[in-house]
Design a protein around this motif. Structure first.
Motif, PDB file in Angstrom:
ATOM      1  N   ILE A 157       0.857  -1.350   0.390  1.00 46.33           N
ATOM      2  CA  ILE A 157       0.247  -0.393  -0.081  1.00 46.33           C
ATOM      3  C   ILE A 157       0.533   1.271   0.185  1.00 46.33           C
ATOM      4  O   ILE A 157      -0.196   2.636  -0.036  1.00 46.33           O
ATOM      5  CB  ILE A 157      -1.541  -0.071   1.526  1.00 46.33           C
ATOM      6  N   GLN A 158       2.068   1.318   0.452  1.00 45.81           N
ATOM      7  CA  GLN A 158       3.240   2.108   0.171  1.00 45.81           C
ATOM      8  C   GLN A 158       4.124   2.261  -0.521  1.00 45.81           C
ATOM      9  O   GLN A 158       5.029   1.611  -1.229  1.00 45.81           O
ATOM     10  CB  GLN A 158       4.016   1.942   1.789  1.00 45.81           C
ATOM     11  N   ILE A 185      -0.699   5.802  -5.903  1.00 48.66           N
ATOM     12  CA  ILE A 185       0.295   6.766  -5.249  1.00 48.66           C
ATOM     13  C   ILE A 185      -0.530   7.739  -5.110  1.00 48.66           C
ATOM     14  O   ILE A 185      -1.066   8.024  -5.680  1.00 48.66           O
ATOM     15  CB  ILE A 185       1.284   7.458  -6.859  1.00 48.66           C
ATOM     16  N   SER A 186      -0.307   9.152  -4.149  1.00 51.09           N
ATOM     17  CA  SER A 186      -1.666   9.728  -3.208  1.00 51.09           C
ATOM     18  C   SER A 186      -1.196  11.887  -3.988  1.00 51.09           C
ATOM     19  O   SER A 186       0.139  11.562  -4.474  1.00 51.09           O
ATOM     20  CB  SER A 186      -1.783   9.843  -1.819  1.00 51.09           C
ATOM     21  N   ALA A 241     -10.505  10.505  -4.620  1.00 46.84           N
ATOM     22  CA  ALA A 241     -10.075  10.206  -3.615  1.00 46.84           C
ATOM     23  C   ALA A 241      -8.384  10.550  -3.521  1.00 46.84           C
ATOM     24  O   ALA A 241      -7.836  10.505  -2.719  1.00 46.84           O
ATOM     25  CB  ALA A 241     -10.285   8.602  -3.837  1.00 46.84           C
ATOM     26  N   GLY A 242      -7.433  11.305  -4.453  1.00 49.55           N
ATOM     27  CA  GLY A 242      -7.053  11.576  -4.212  1.00 49.55           C
ATOM     28  C   GLY A 242      -5.139  10.936  -4.368  1.00 49.55           C
ATOM     29  O   GLY A 242      -4.350  10.679  -3.826  1.00 49.55           O
ATOM     30  N   TYR A 243      -5.962   9.755  -5.963  1.00 52.41           N
ATOM     31  CA  TYR A 243      -5.094   8.894  -5.930  1.00 52.41           C
ATOM     32  C   TYR A 243      -4.717   9.340  -7.497  1.00 52.41           C
ATOM     33  O   TYR A 243      -5.477   9.698  -8.085  1.00 52.41           O
ATOM     34  CB  TYR A 243      -5.288   7.427  -5.922  1.00 52.41           C
ATOM     35  N   VAL A 244      -3.418   8.919  -8.085  1.00 55.65           N
ATOM     36  CA  VAL A 244      -3.093   8.776  -9.611  1.00 55.65           C
ATOM     37  C   VAL A 244      -4.103   7.651 -10.179  1.00 55.65           C
ATOM     38  O   VAL A 244      -4.066   6.851  -9.595  1.00 55.65           O
ATOM     39  CB  VAL A 244      -1.247   8.539  -9.374  1.00 55.65           C
ATOM     40  N   GLU A 245      -4.701   8.028 -11.203  1.00 56.99           N
ATOM     41  CA  GLU A 245      -5.476   7.489 -11.152  1.00 56.99           C
ATOM     42  C   GLU A 245      -5.407   7.284 -13.027  1.00 56.99           C
ATOM     43  O   GLU A 245      -4.662   7.741 -13.500  1.00 56.99           O
ATOM     44  CB  GLU A 245      -6.892   7.048 -11.681  1.00 56.99           C
ATOM     45  N   ILE A 246      -4.678   5.717 -14.136  1.00 57.47           N
ATOM     46  CA  ILE A 246      -4.854   5.687 -14.884  1.00 57.47           C
ATOM     47  C   ILE A 246      -5.933   4.875 -15.630  1.00 57.47           C
ATOM     48  O   ILE A 246      -7.098   4.411 -15.284  1.00 57.47           O
ATOM     49  CB  ILE A 246      -3.437   4.985 -15.446  1.00 57.47           C
ATOM     50  N   ALA A 247      -6.731   6.591 -17.045  1.00 58.66           N
ATOM     51  CA  ALA A 247      -7.985   5.684 -17.353  1.00 58.66           C
ATOM     52  C   ALA A 247      -7.625   5.659 -19.160  1.00 58.66           C
ATOM     53  O   ALA A 247      -7.091   6.810 -19.256  1.00 58.66           O
ATOM     54  CB  ALA A 247      -9.132   6.810 -16.628  1.00 58.66           C
ATOM     55  N   LEU A 248      -8.721   5.881 -19.567  1.00 59.08           N
ATOM     56  CA  LEU A 248      -9.268   5.967 -20.909  1.00 59.08           C
ATOM     57  C   LEU A 248     -10.524   6.419 -20.813  1.00 59.08           C
ATOM     58  O   LEU A 248     -12.006   6.333 -19.886  1.00 59.08           O
ATOM     59  CB  LEU A 248      -9.657   4.689 -21.988  1.00 59.08           C
ATOM     60  N   TYR A 249     -10.443   7.951 -22.350  1.00 63.31           N
ATOM     61  CA  TYR A 249     -11.157   8.500 -21.474  1.00 63.31           C
ATOM     62  C   TYR A 249     -12.645   8.374 -22.001  1.00 63.31           C
ATOM     63  O   TYR A 249     -12.860   7.616 -23.153  1.00 63.31           O
ATOM     64  CB  TYR A 249     -10.660   9.730 -22.585  1.00 63.31           C
ATOM     65  N   ARG A 250     -13.966   7.906 -21.708  1.00 58.83           N
ATOM     66  CA  ARG A 250     -15.108   7.990 -22.496  1.00 58.83           C
ATOM     67  C   ARG A 250     -14.976   6.269 -23.136  1.00 58.83           C
ATOM     68  O   ARG A 250     -15.547   5.764 -23.760  1.00 58.83           O
ATOM     69  CB  ARG A 250     -15.821   8.563 -22.830  1.00 58.83           C
ATOM     70  N   SER A 251     -14.290   5.075 -21.840  1.00 57.42           N
ATOM     71  CA  SER A 251     -13.912   3.678 -22.744  1.00 57.42           C
ATOM     72  C   SER A 251     -15.611   3.322 -22.121  1.00 57.42           C
ATOM     73  O   SER A 251     -15.618   3.515 -21.446  1.00 57.42           O
ATOM     74  CB  SER A 251     -13.230   3.373 -21.979  1.00 57.42           C
ATOM     75  N   ILE A 273       7.127   7.417 -11.416  1.00 54.40           N
ATOM     76  CA  ILE A 273       6.872   8.872 -10.837  1.00 54.40           C
ATOM     77  C   ILE A 273       8.717   8.931 -11.208  1.00 54.40           C
ATOM     78  O   ILE A 273       8.771   8.710  -9.791  1.00 54.40           O
ATOM     79  CB  ILE A 273       5.906   9.508 -10.728  1.00 54.40           C
ATOM     80  N   THR A 274       9.222   9.675 -11.885  1.00 56.19           N
ATOM     81  CA  THR A 274      10.322  10.451 -11.729  1.00 56.19           C
ATOM     82  C   THR A 274      10.117  11.536 -12.368  1.00 56.19           C
ATOM     83  O   THR A 274      10.046  12.343 -13.289  1.00 56.19           O
ATOM     84  CB  THR A 274      11.620   9.717 -13.488  1.00 56.19           C
ATOM     85  N   PHE A 275      11.293  12.776 -11.335  1.00 56.29           N
ATOM     86  CA  PHE A 275      11.332  13.735 -11.657  1.00 56.29           C
ATOM     87  C   PHE A 275      12.444  14.906 -12.471  1.00 56.29           C
ATOM     88  O   PHE A 275      13.593  13.839 -11.511  1.00 56.29           O
ATOM     89  CB  PHE A 275      10.901  14.344  -9.718  1.00 56.29           C
ATOM     90  N   LYS A 276      12.151  15.926 -12.572  1.00 58.73           N
ATOM     91  CA  LYS A 276      13.210  16.110 -13.497  1.00 58.73           C
ATOM     92  C   LYS A 276      14.444  16.701 -12.083  1.00 58.73           C
ATOM     93  O   LYS A 276      13.859  17.182 -11.583  1.00 58.73           O
ATOM     94  CB  LYS A 276      13.452  16.753 -14.327  1.00 58.73           C
TER      95      LYS A 276
END
Length: 282
Positions: A157-158, A185-186, A241-251, A273-276
């Motif tokens: 979960i972490q 990932i919140s 819910a404040g978490y990163v979500e991967i979605a398809l628009y209107r799938s 997630i890699t930050f510059k």
């Protein structure tokens, strides 16, 4: 008014949910019982934790939440009841409470000990119901168990922070009814680590350079509707819910599929997630 809620992986085909509700009504005929869900994937603790964390806060303070997922009593898993955020939770000590308790410290936790008087292969019915009804009548936690000060934590979960605070490695913890992929990932963690830096989110082989606030953020409403052709476009968002979500628009799950199936993302799959670096010229 406090309520009794049920969150289980029982499904609705079998007798289990009906038996649990019947047992509650037999003790408290005026009880109000709310089903959060009975469609948790079997034994999926992370999924349970996510659903419960985002549901319980909508209920009145004092509500009692019975959690029946992977709840068999054994040498590795005891049963606990706790008061947290002015709500009561009755559950197996298998890590299911750790997503909520990581942000809000429990006021009190007890290890349920009424098993000495009850032999059961169905603890949600025979043990959790009795504890819930005891609490609903105004009883205290101390009566049903001894106080403890720790609980099991589920590590997946972490998310993991690495590369000198420049990388977050998370995992898929839930696939919703639309096939959207929810990660652990919140937004709070993303902003804390990212500090406004540019980033790349990599989910399997699919990169994302932006995380939207809502699904329709990818729509250019200046373009006529018939010319947009966005259905099925992939995007990353911070969900409700404040978490990163991967979605398809209107799938459309029947014709197009969801993000989980089309992008090949499954429960426990990793993403990063890699930050510059602020000093990078790249």
């Amino acid at each position: 008014m406090s309520l009794i809620t049920l969150t289980t992986d029982f499904g609705l085909k079998d007798h289990f949910v009906g038996a649990v509700k019947g047992a509650i009504y037999s003790e408290l005929s005026d009880a109000v019982i709310v089903d959060i869900t009975h469609h948790i994937s079997p034994f999926n603790i992370s999924e349970t934790a996510y659903v419960l964390k985002n549901a319980y806060k909508s209920f009145p303070e004092g509500s009692i939440h019975i959690i029946g997922v992977d709840s068999e009593l054994n040498e590795e898993t005891n049963h606990i009841a706790l008061k947290l955020d002015n709500h009561y939770f009755i559950c197996p000590n298998n890590g299911v409470i750790s997503m909520i308790a990581s942000e809000i410290r429990p006021e009190k936790i007890v290890e349920i000990n009424i098993h000495d008087r009850i032999e059961s292969s169905f603890p949600v019915l025979d043990v959790f119901v009795k504890v819930a009804c005891h609490l609903k009548r105004g009883g205290t936690l101390e009566v049903i168990g001894k106080e403890i000060f720790d609980y099991k934590i589920i590590t997946d979960i972490q998310p993991i922070i690495s590369n000198n605070n420049s990388k977050i490695t998370g995992s898929v913890i839930y696939i919703d009814n639309y096939g959207n992929v929810i990660t652990n990932i919140s937004k709070k963690l993303f902003e804390k680590i990212g500090k406004g830096r540019e980033f790349e989110l990599l989910a399997d082989r699919y990169p994302f350079k932006k995380i939207h606030s809502k699904y329709s953020d990818i729509v250019n409403f200046a373009i006529p509707k018939e010319d947009r052709h966005l259905d099925g476009a992939r995007l990353a968002i911070f969900n409700s819910a404040g978490y990163v979500e991967i979605a398809l628009y209107r799938s459309n799950l029947d014709t197009v599929g969801g993000a989980s199936s089309l992008l090949g993302l499954r429960y426990r799959d990793q993403l990063t997630i890699t930050f510059k670096d602020v000093d990078s010229n790249s």
